[in-house]
Write a protein that holds these residues in place. Structure first.
Motif, PDB file in Angstrom:
ATOM      1  N   MET A  40     -37.753 -18.301  38.167  1.00  0.00           N
ATOM      2  CA  MET A  40     -38.341 -19.636  37.936  1.00  0.00           C
ATOM      3  C   MET A  40     -38.745 -20.257  39.268  1.00  0.00           C
ATOM      4  O   MET A  40     -39.789 -20.877  39.396  1.00  0.00           O
ATOM      5  CB  MET A  40     -37.353 -20.552  37.200  1.00  0.00           C
ATOM      6  CG  MET A  40     -37.084 -20.129  35.771  1.00  0.00           C
ATOM      7  SD  MET A  40     -35.818 -21.152  35.002  1.00  0.00           S
ATOM      8  CE  MET A  40     -36.803 -22.488  34.359  1.00  0.00           C
ATOM      9  N   TRP A  41     -37.861 -20.097  40.279  1.00  0.00           N
ATOM     10  CA  TRP A  41     -38.168 -20.674  41.606  1.00  0.00           C
ATOM     11  C   TRP A  41     -39.385 -19.989  42.233  1.00  0.00           C
ATOM     12  O   TRP A  41     -40.226 -20.630  42.849  1.00  0.00           O
ATOM     13  CB  TRP A  41     -36.947 -20.565  42.529  1.00  0.00           C
ATOM     14  CG  TRP A  41     -37.245 -20.986  43.943  1.00  0.00           C
ATOM     15  CD1 TRP A  41     -37.320 -20.189  45.037  1.00  0.00           C
ATOM     16  CD2 TRP A  41     -37.553 -22.314  44.401  1.00  0.00           C
ATOM     17  NE1 TRP A  41     -37.639 -20.930  46.146  1.00  0.00           N
ATOM     18  CE2 TRP A  41     -37.796 -22.247  45.793  1.00  0.00           C
ATOM     19  CE3 TRP A  41     -37.645 -23.565  43.783  1.00  0.00           C
ATOM     20  CZ2 TRP A  41     -38.123 -23.356  46.571  1.00  0.00           C
ATOM     21  CZ3 TRP A  41     -37.968 -24.680  44.548  1.00  0.00           C
ATOM     22  CH2 TRP A  41     -38.215 -24.576  45.920  1.00  0.00           C
ATOM     23  N   GLN A  42     -39.458 -18.656  42.034  1.00  0.00           N
ATOM     24  CA  GLN A  42     -40.556 -17.919  42.676  1.00  0.00           C
ATOM     25  C   GLN A  42     -41.864 -18.014  41.902  1.00  0.00           C
ATOM     26  O   GLN A  42     -42.912 -17.629  42.412  1.00  0.00           O
ATOM     27  CB  GLN A  42     -40.162 -16.443  42.838  1.00  0.00           C
ATOM     28  CG  GLN A  42     -39.207 -16.271  44.009  1.00  0.00           C
ATOM     29  CD  GLN A  42     -38.580 -14.895  44.063  1.00  0.00           C
ATOM     30  OE1 GLN A  42     -38.812 -14.064  43.201  1.00  0.00           O
ATOM     31  NE2 GLN A  42     -37.780 -14.667  45.078  1.00  0.00           N
ATOM     32  N   ASN A  43     -41.813 -18.524  40.709  1.00  0.00           N
ATOM     33  CA  ASN A  43     -43.031 -18.639  39.906  1.00  0.00           C
ATOM     34  C   ASN A  43     -44.074 -19.455  40.676  1.00  0.00           C
ATOM     35  O   ASN A  43     -43.754 -20.498  41.247  1.00  0.00           O
ATOM     36  CB  ASN A  43     -42.682 -19.332  38.581  1.00  0.00           C
ATOM     37  CG  ASN A  43     -43.876 -19.384  37.659  1.00  0.00           C
ATOM     38  OD1 ASN A  43     -44.791 -20.170  37.884  1.00  0.00           O
ATOM     39  ND2 ASN A  43     -43.878 -18.537  36.668  1.00  0.00           N
ATOM     40  N   PRO A  44     -45.323 -18.973  40.690  1.00  0.00           N
ATOM     41  CA  PRO A  44     -46.338 -19.681  41.484  1.00  0.00           C
ATOM     42  C   PRO A  44     -46.464 -21.164  41.123  1.00  0.00           C
ATOM     43  O   PRO A  44     -46.713 -21.996  41.997  1.00  0.00           O
ATOM     44  CB  PRO A  44     -47.632 -18.934  41.165  1.00  0.00           C
ATOM     45  CG  PRO A  44     -47.208 -17.606  40.628  1.00  0.00           C
ATOM     46  CD  PRO A  44     -45.845 -17.765  40.055  1.00  0.00           C
ATOM     47  N   ALA A  45     -46.267 -21.489  39.867  1.00  0.00           N
ATOM     48  CA  ALA A  45     -46.388 -22.902  39.455  1.00  0.00           C
ATOM     49  C   ALA A  45     -45.284 -23.728  40.116  1.00  0.00           C
ATOM     50  O   ALA A  45     -45.533 -24.828  40.633  1.00  0.00           O
ATOM     51  CB  ALA A  45     -46.311 -23.004  37.935  1.00  0.00           C
ATOM     52  N   THR A  46     -44.050 -23.164  40.126  1.00  0.00           N
ATOM     53  CA  THR A  46     -42.929 -23.899  40.740  1.00  0.00           C
ATOM     54  C   THR A  46     -43.158 -24.034  42.244  1.00  0.00           C
ATOM     55  O   THR A  46     -42.924 -25.105  42.825  1.00  0.00           O
ATOM     56  CB  THR A  46     -41.594 -23.163  40.480  1.00  0.00           C
ATOM     57  OG1 THR A  46     -41.485 -22.907  39.092  1.00  0.00           O
ATOM     58  CG2 THR A  46     -40.418 -23.982  40.948  1.00  0.00           C
ATOM     59  N   GLN A  47     -43.614 -22.949  42.874  1.00  0.00           N
ATOM     60  CA  GLN A  47     -43.881 -22.999  44.314  1.00  0.00           C
ATOM     61  C   GLN A  47     -44.949 -24.044  44.633  1.00  0.00           C
ATOM     62  O   GLN A  47     -44.833 -24.791  45.605  1.00  0.00           O
ATOM     63  CB  GLN A  47     -44.320 -21.622  44.819  1.00  0.00           C
ATOM     64  CG  GLN A  47     -43.175 -20.611  44.870  1.00  0.00           C
ATOM     65  CD  GLN A  47     -42.083 -21.066  45.843  1.00  0.00           C
ATOM     66  OE1 GLN A  47     -42.352 -21.297  47.011  1.00  0.00           O
ATOM     67  NE2 GLN A  47     -40.865 -21.223  45.350  1.00  0.00           N
ATOM     68  N   ARG A  48     -45.978 -24.063  43.783  1.00  0.00           N
ATOM     69  CA  ARG A  48     -47.048 -25.052  43.980  1.00  0.00           C
ATOM     70  C   ARG A  48     -46.468 -26.467  43.826  1.00  0.00           C
ATOM     71  O   ARG A  48     -46.745 -27.358  44.622  1.00  0.00           O
ATOM     72  CB  ARG A  48     -48.125 -24.799  42.917  1.00  0.00           C
ATOM     73  CG  ARG A  48     -49.464 -25.393  43.210  1.00  0.00           C
ATOM     74  CD  ARG A  48     -50.554 -24.792  42.334  1.00  0.00           C
ATOM     75  NE  ARG A  48     -50.254 -24.828  40.900  1.00  0.00           N
ATOM     76  CZ  ARG A  48     -50.184 -23.747  40.123  1.00  0.00           C
ATOM     77  NH1 ARG A  48     -50.395 -22.538  40.625  1.00  0.00           N
ATOM     78  NH2 ARG A  48     -49.928 -23.854  38.835  1.00  0.00           N
ATOM     79  N   ASN A  49     -45.611 -26.643  42.835  1.00  0.00           N
ATOM     80  CA  ASN A  49     -44.997 -27.957  42.603  1.00  0.00           C
ATOM     81  C   ASN A  49     -44.102 -28.365  43.778  1.00  0.00           C
ATOM     82  O   ASN A  49     -44.070 -29.527  44.178  1.00  0.00           O
ATOM     83  CB  ASN A  49     -44.181 -27.948  41.304  1.00  0.00           C
ATOM     84  CG  ASN A  49     -45.068 -27.890  40.069  1.00  0.00           C
ATOM     85  OD1 ASN A  49     -46.261 -28.239  40.145  1.00  0.00           O
ATOM     86  ND2 ASN A  49     -44.519 -27.455  38.956  1.00  0.00           N
ATOM     87  N   ALA A  50     -43.372 -27.384  44.316  1.00  0.00           N
ATOM     88  CA  ALA A  50     -42.475 -27.696  45.445  1.00  0.00           C
ATOM     89  C   ALA A  50     -43.293 -28.148  46.653  1.00  0.00           C
ATOM     90  O   ALA A  50     -42.941 -29.121  47.337  1.00  0.00           O
ATOM     91  CB  ALA A  50     -41.628 -26.471  45.795  1.00  0.00           C
ATOM     92  N   ARG A  51     -44.401 -27.442  46.906  1.00  0.00           N
ATOM     93  CA  ARG A  51     -45.262 -27.836  48.051  1.00  0.00           C
ATOM     94  C   ARG A  51     -45.839 -29.227  47.816  1.00  0.00           C
ATOM     95  O   ARG A  51     -45.872 -30.067  48.713  1.00  0.00           O
ATOM     96  CB  ARG A  51     -46.412 -26.829  48.215  1.00  0.00           C
ATOM     97  CG  ARG A  51     -46.016 -25.565  48.946  1.00  0.00           C
ATOM     98  CD  ARG A  51     -47.246 -24.770  49.378  1.00  0.00           C
ATOM     99  NE  ARG A  51     -48.093 -24.395  48.252  1.00  0.00           N
ATOM    100  CZ  ARG A  51     -47.896 -23.307  47.492  1.00  0.00           C
ATOM    101  NH1 ARG A  51     -46.876 -22.507  47.738  1.00  0.00           N
ATOM    102  NH2 ARG A  51     -48.715 -23.025  46.490  1.00  0.00           N
ATOM    103  N   GLN A  52     -46.270 -29.468  46.586  1.00  0.00           N
ATOM    104  CA  GLN A  52     -46.870 -30.776  46.271  1.00  0.00           C
ATOM    105  C   GLN A  52     -45.834 -31.889  46.404  1.00  0.00           C
ATOM    106  O   GLN A  52     -46.121 -32.971  46.920  1.00  0.00           O
ATOM    107  CB  GLN A  52     -47.452 -30.750  44.847  1.00  0.00           C
ATOM    108  CG  GLN A  52     -48.219 -32.017  44.468  1.00  0.00           C
ATOM    109  CD  GLN A  52     -49.413 -32.267  45.389  1.00  0.00           C
ATOM    110  OE1 GLN A  52     -50.233 -31.382  45.599  1.00  0.00           O
ATOM    111  NE2 GLN A  52     -49.481 -33.461  45.966  1.00  0.00           N
ATOM    112  N   ALA A  53     -44.606 -31.587  45.953  1.00  0.00           N
ATOM    113  CA  ALA A  53     -43.532 -32.591  46.045  1.00  0.00           C
ATOM    114  C   ALA A  53     -43.321 -32.979  47.506  1.00  0.00           C
ATOM    115  O   ALA A  53     -43.234 -34.169  47.847  1.00  0.00           O
ATOM    116  CB  ALA A  53     -42.246 -32.039  45.441  1.00  0.00           C
ATOM    117  N   ALA A  54     -43.270 -31.969  48.389  1.00  0.00           N
ATOM    118  CA  ALA A  54     -43.076 -32.245  49.817  1.00  0.00           C
ATOM    119  C   ALA A  54     -44.245 -33.073  50.351  1.00  0.00           C
ATOM    120  O   ALA A  54     -44.041 -34.023  51.124  1.00  0.00           O
ATOM    121  CB  ALA A  54     -42.935 -30.939  50.587  1.00  0.00           C
ATOM    122  N   GLU A  55     -45.441 -32.721  49.916  1.00  0.00           N
ATOM    123  CA  GLU A  55     -46.628 -33.475  50.367  1.00  0.00           C
ATOM    124  C   GLU A  55     -46.599 -34.916  49.892  1.00  0.00           C
ATOM    125  O   GLU A  55     -47.097 -35.821  50.562  1.00  0.00           O
ATOM    126  CB  GLU A  55     -47.878 -32.802  49.805  1.00  0.00           C
ATOM    127  CG  GLU A  55     -48.877 -32.401  50.863  1.00  0.00           C
ATOM    128  CD  GLU A  55     -49.977 -31.548  50.266  1.00  0.00           C
ATOM    129  OE1 GLU A  55     -50.848 -32.107  49.590  1.00  0.00           O
ATOM    130  OE2 GLU A  55     -49.908 -30.320  50.458  1.00  0.00           O
TER     131      GLU A  55
END
Ligand code: CTP
Length: 418
Positions: free
Chosen positions: A130-145
C-alpha cells in the motif's frame, strides 16, 4: 517537560498501529501536552474510544454530528486553540483524503478546517504494498508539498506478516520528532560538535582509568542543539546512553582518540561544546598484555604522561568555532570557573559542582563569559541543555566573527551579566 502547555489533537485512523496510539497518548501527556483524541469509525474497529478517553482524560470524538461540543461544531472547536494535529496512525485512505481535501467525516473535516498556524503531522502506517503503490507515493509527495509533515514510516516486520516500509514510527520516536518540531530553531543551519562522557585510559587490555561522568549532560546538549536546528556530531567516550535521534555519533575510548576524532571533524563547525570529562593523564607504560600478580607482592609501577587538551587545541585554531568549555568543580566554583575560562581562552565556560551531579538527572549551571557570570535556574539536564543552547545561540550572534552582531543587544547582554 518537553511539550509543556502544548495542545495536540491526536487523530486515529483505521490501522493495526492504533494500538501504538495508546502509548503515544501517554507519552505526550507525560511530556506535558494536552491531548484531544479524535477517531475515525475505522479506528474504533482497532481500539475503543473508551481506552483513548481513559488515557487522554478527555471526551473522544468520532461523529461529526456529535452534539456534546458546546456550540455543536466538533469540526471547528478542537483546533481553534490547538498547536498541532497529529494523525497517528495515518492510513493510506486517510492520506488520500487529506491530499484531496475530503470532508466526509469528523477527522478529515477537522484537518481541512484547521487554522493555518495549526501544524499537521501524519505518521503513515500501512502494508508495504500500500505504501509503495504509486498513488500513495504521489499522495505522500503532495502532502509534503502542501506543508504537511510526514513522520516516517519506518521499515521492518509488519503485523500482516510481510516486511518493508510502512510501519508506523514507535511512540518514543514520534514524540522526539514532535519535540524537535516545536523547539525554536535558534541554531538553524549551524554545525555543532559536542564531546561527552568520560574517557578510558588503558592500563592493560582489561583494566583502565576512567571517571564517573555518565554522559547525560553532553547527550542532553547534543539533543537540544539538534532540536534547535543544528547539524550535530557527538564524539562520545564510553557511556550506556542511546544516541539522540538525528545526531551523528563517533565513539572513542581514550583522550587521545577523542582529540583525534575532534580534530578530524572540526573543520566547518561553527560551535564546539566540550562537555566530556577528559582524563588529564594517560598511562605511559600501559601493558599490551594483562598484568599478572607477582608472587613476591610487588605492585605494578604506573607512569603517567599528559593527554592533549582538546578544548585548548580547538580554541587555538585560527578562525576556529565558537568554543564552550565545561568545568566540574568540587569547590570554589565561581573563582575556579572564572580562572579556567581565561586559562582555556574560551568565550564561554559552563561551571557546575561536578562530582555530586555525575549520573544525576538534575544539575545547576553557572555561565562565565567576558562580562561576568550568570546562573541558569536549576533543573533537569535536558531543560538546562535547552537553556544553554539558547544562551550559546545568543552569544554566537553577538560574536565578533558573526555577521549578525546587533550592537544594542550586546549592550543589553553586558547589563544582564555584569
Ligand atoms: N578538556 C579537554 N581536554 C582535556 C581536559 C579537559 O577538552 N584534556 C575540556 C573539558 O571537556 C572541559 C574543560 O576542558 O570542557 C575543562 O575540563 P576540566 O577537567 O575541568 O579542566 P582541566 O583543564 O583539566 O582543569 P583541572 O585542573 O581542574 O582538572
Amino acid at each position: 517537560m518537553d511539550l509543556a502547555g502544548k495542545k495536540i489533537v491526536l487523530g486515529l485512523t483505521g490501522g493495526i498501529a492504533c494500538y501504538k496510539a495508546a502509548e503515544l497518548t501517554r507519552a505526550l501527556i507525560a511530556a506535558g501536552a494536552q491531548v484531544q483524541v479524535v477517531m475515525t469509525e475505522a479506528a474504533t474497529r482497532f481500539i475503543t474510544a473508551v481506552t483513548m478517553q481513559a488515557l487522554s482524560g478527555r471526551t473522544v470524538y468520532v461523529d461529526q454530528w456529535d452534539s456534546r461540543v458546546a456550540n455543536n461544531m466538533p469540526h471547528i472547536d478542537p483546533t481553534r486553540d490547538a498547536d498541532a494535529i497529529v494523525i497517528a496512525p495515518c492510513s493510506a485512505d486517510f492520506l488520500s483524503k487529506l491530499v484531496h481535501g475530503s470532508c466526509d467525516d469528523l477527522l478529515s473535516t477537522l484537518c481541512v478546517a484547521r487554522p493555518a498556524q495549526v501544524r499537521l503531522f501524519i505518521a503513515p502506517a500501512m502494508n508495504v504494498e500500500m505504501w509503495q503503490n504509486p498513488a500513495t507515493q504521489r499522495n505522500a509527495r503532495q502532502a509534503a508539498e502542501d506543508g504537511i509533515t510526514l513522520l516516517g514510516p519506518a521499515a521492518g516486520a509488519q503485523a500482516c506478516g510481510e516486511t518493508g516500509m510502512g510501519r508506523m514510527l514507535e511512540p518514543a520516536d514520534l514524540l522526539e520528532e514532535l519535540v524537535c518540531a516545536f523547539a525554536p530553531k535558534v541554531l538553524a543551519g549551524k554545525k555543532v560538535l559536542v564531546t561527552a562522557g568520560p574517557t578510558f585510559e588503558p592500563i592493560d587490555p582489561v583494566r583502565g582509568i576512567t571517571n564517573h561522568s555518565s554522559g547525560k549532560m553532553g547527550y542532553a546538549v547534543a539533543r537540544a542543539a539538534r532540536h534547535a536546528g543544528a547539524t550535530v556530531t557527538l564524539v562520545s567516550g564510553p557511556v550506556s546512553l542511546p544516541t539522540p535521534a538525528g545526531v551523528h555519533r563517533i565513539n572513542v575510548q581514550s583522550a587521545q582518540q577523542m582529540h583525534d576524532a575532534v580534530m578530524a571533524t572540526i573543520a566547518g563547525q561553527q560551535v564546539f561544546i566540550a562537555v566530556a570529562a577528559v582524563a588529564d593523564w594517560r598511562v605511559a607504560n600501559a601493558s599490551t598484555q594483562k598484568l599478572k600478580k607477582q608472587g613476591n607482592g610487588s605492585m605494578p609501577q604506573l607512569r603517567f604522561e599528559q593527554n592533549p587538551d582538546i578544548l585548548a587545541a580547538v580554541a587555538a585554531l585560527p578562525a576556529g568555532p565558537y568554543c564552550v568549555g565545561f568545568a566540574a568543580e568540587s569547590e570554589n566554583l565561581i573563582e575556579n570557573g572564572r580562572a579556567k575560562r581565561e586559562r582555556k581562552s574560551v568565550p564561554l565556560l559552563v561551571g557546575n559542582l561536578g562530582p555530586s551531579t555525575f549520573g544525576q538527572d538534575t544539575n545547576e549551571l553557572v555561565l562565565f563569559d567576558e562580562s561576568g557570570h550568570v546562573t541558569l535556574p536549576a533543573g533537569d539536564k535536558q531543560a538546562l541543555a535547552r537553556d544553554l543552547v539558547k544562551e550559546i545561540a545568543r552569544r554566537l550572534a553577538l560574536a565578533p566573527s558573526s555577521p549578525a552582531a546587533p550592537a544594542a543587544s550586546a549592550k543589553e547582554h553586558r547589563k544582564r551579566t555584569a
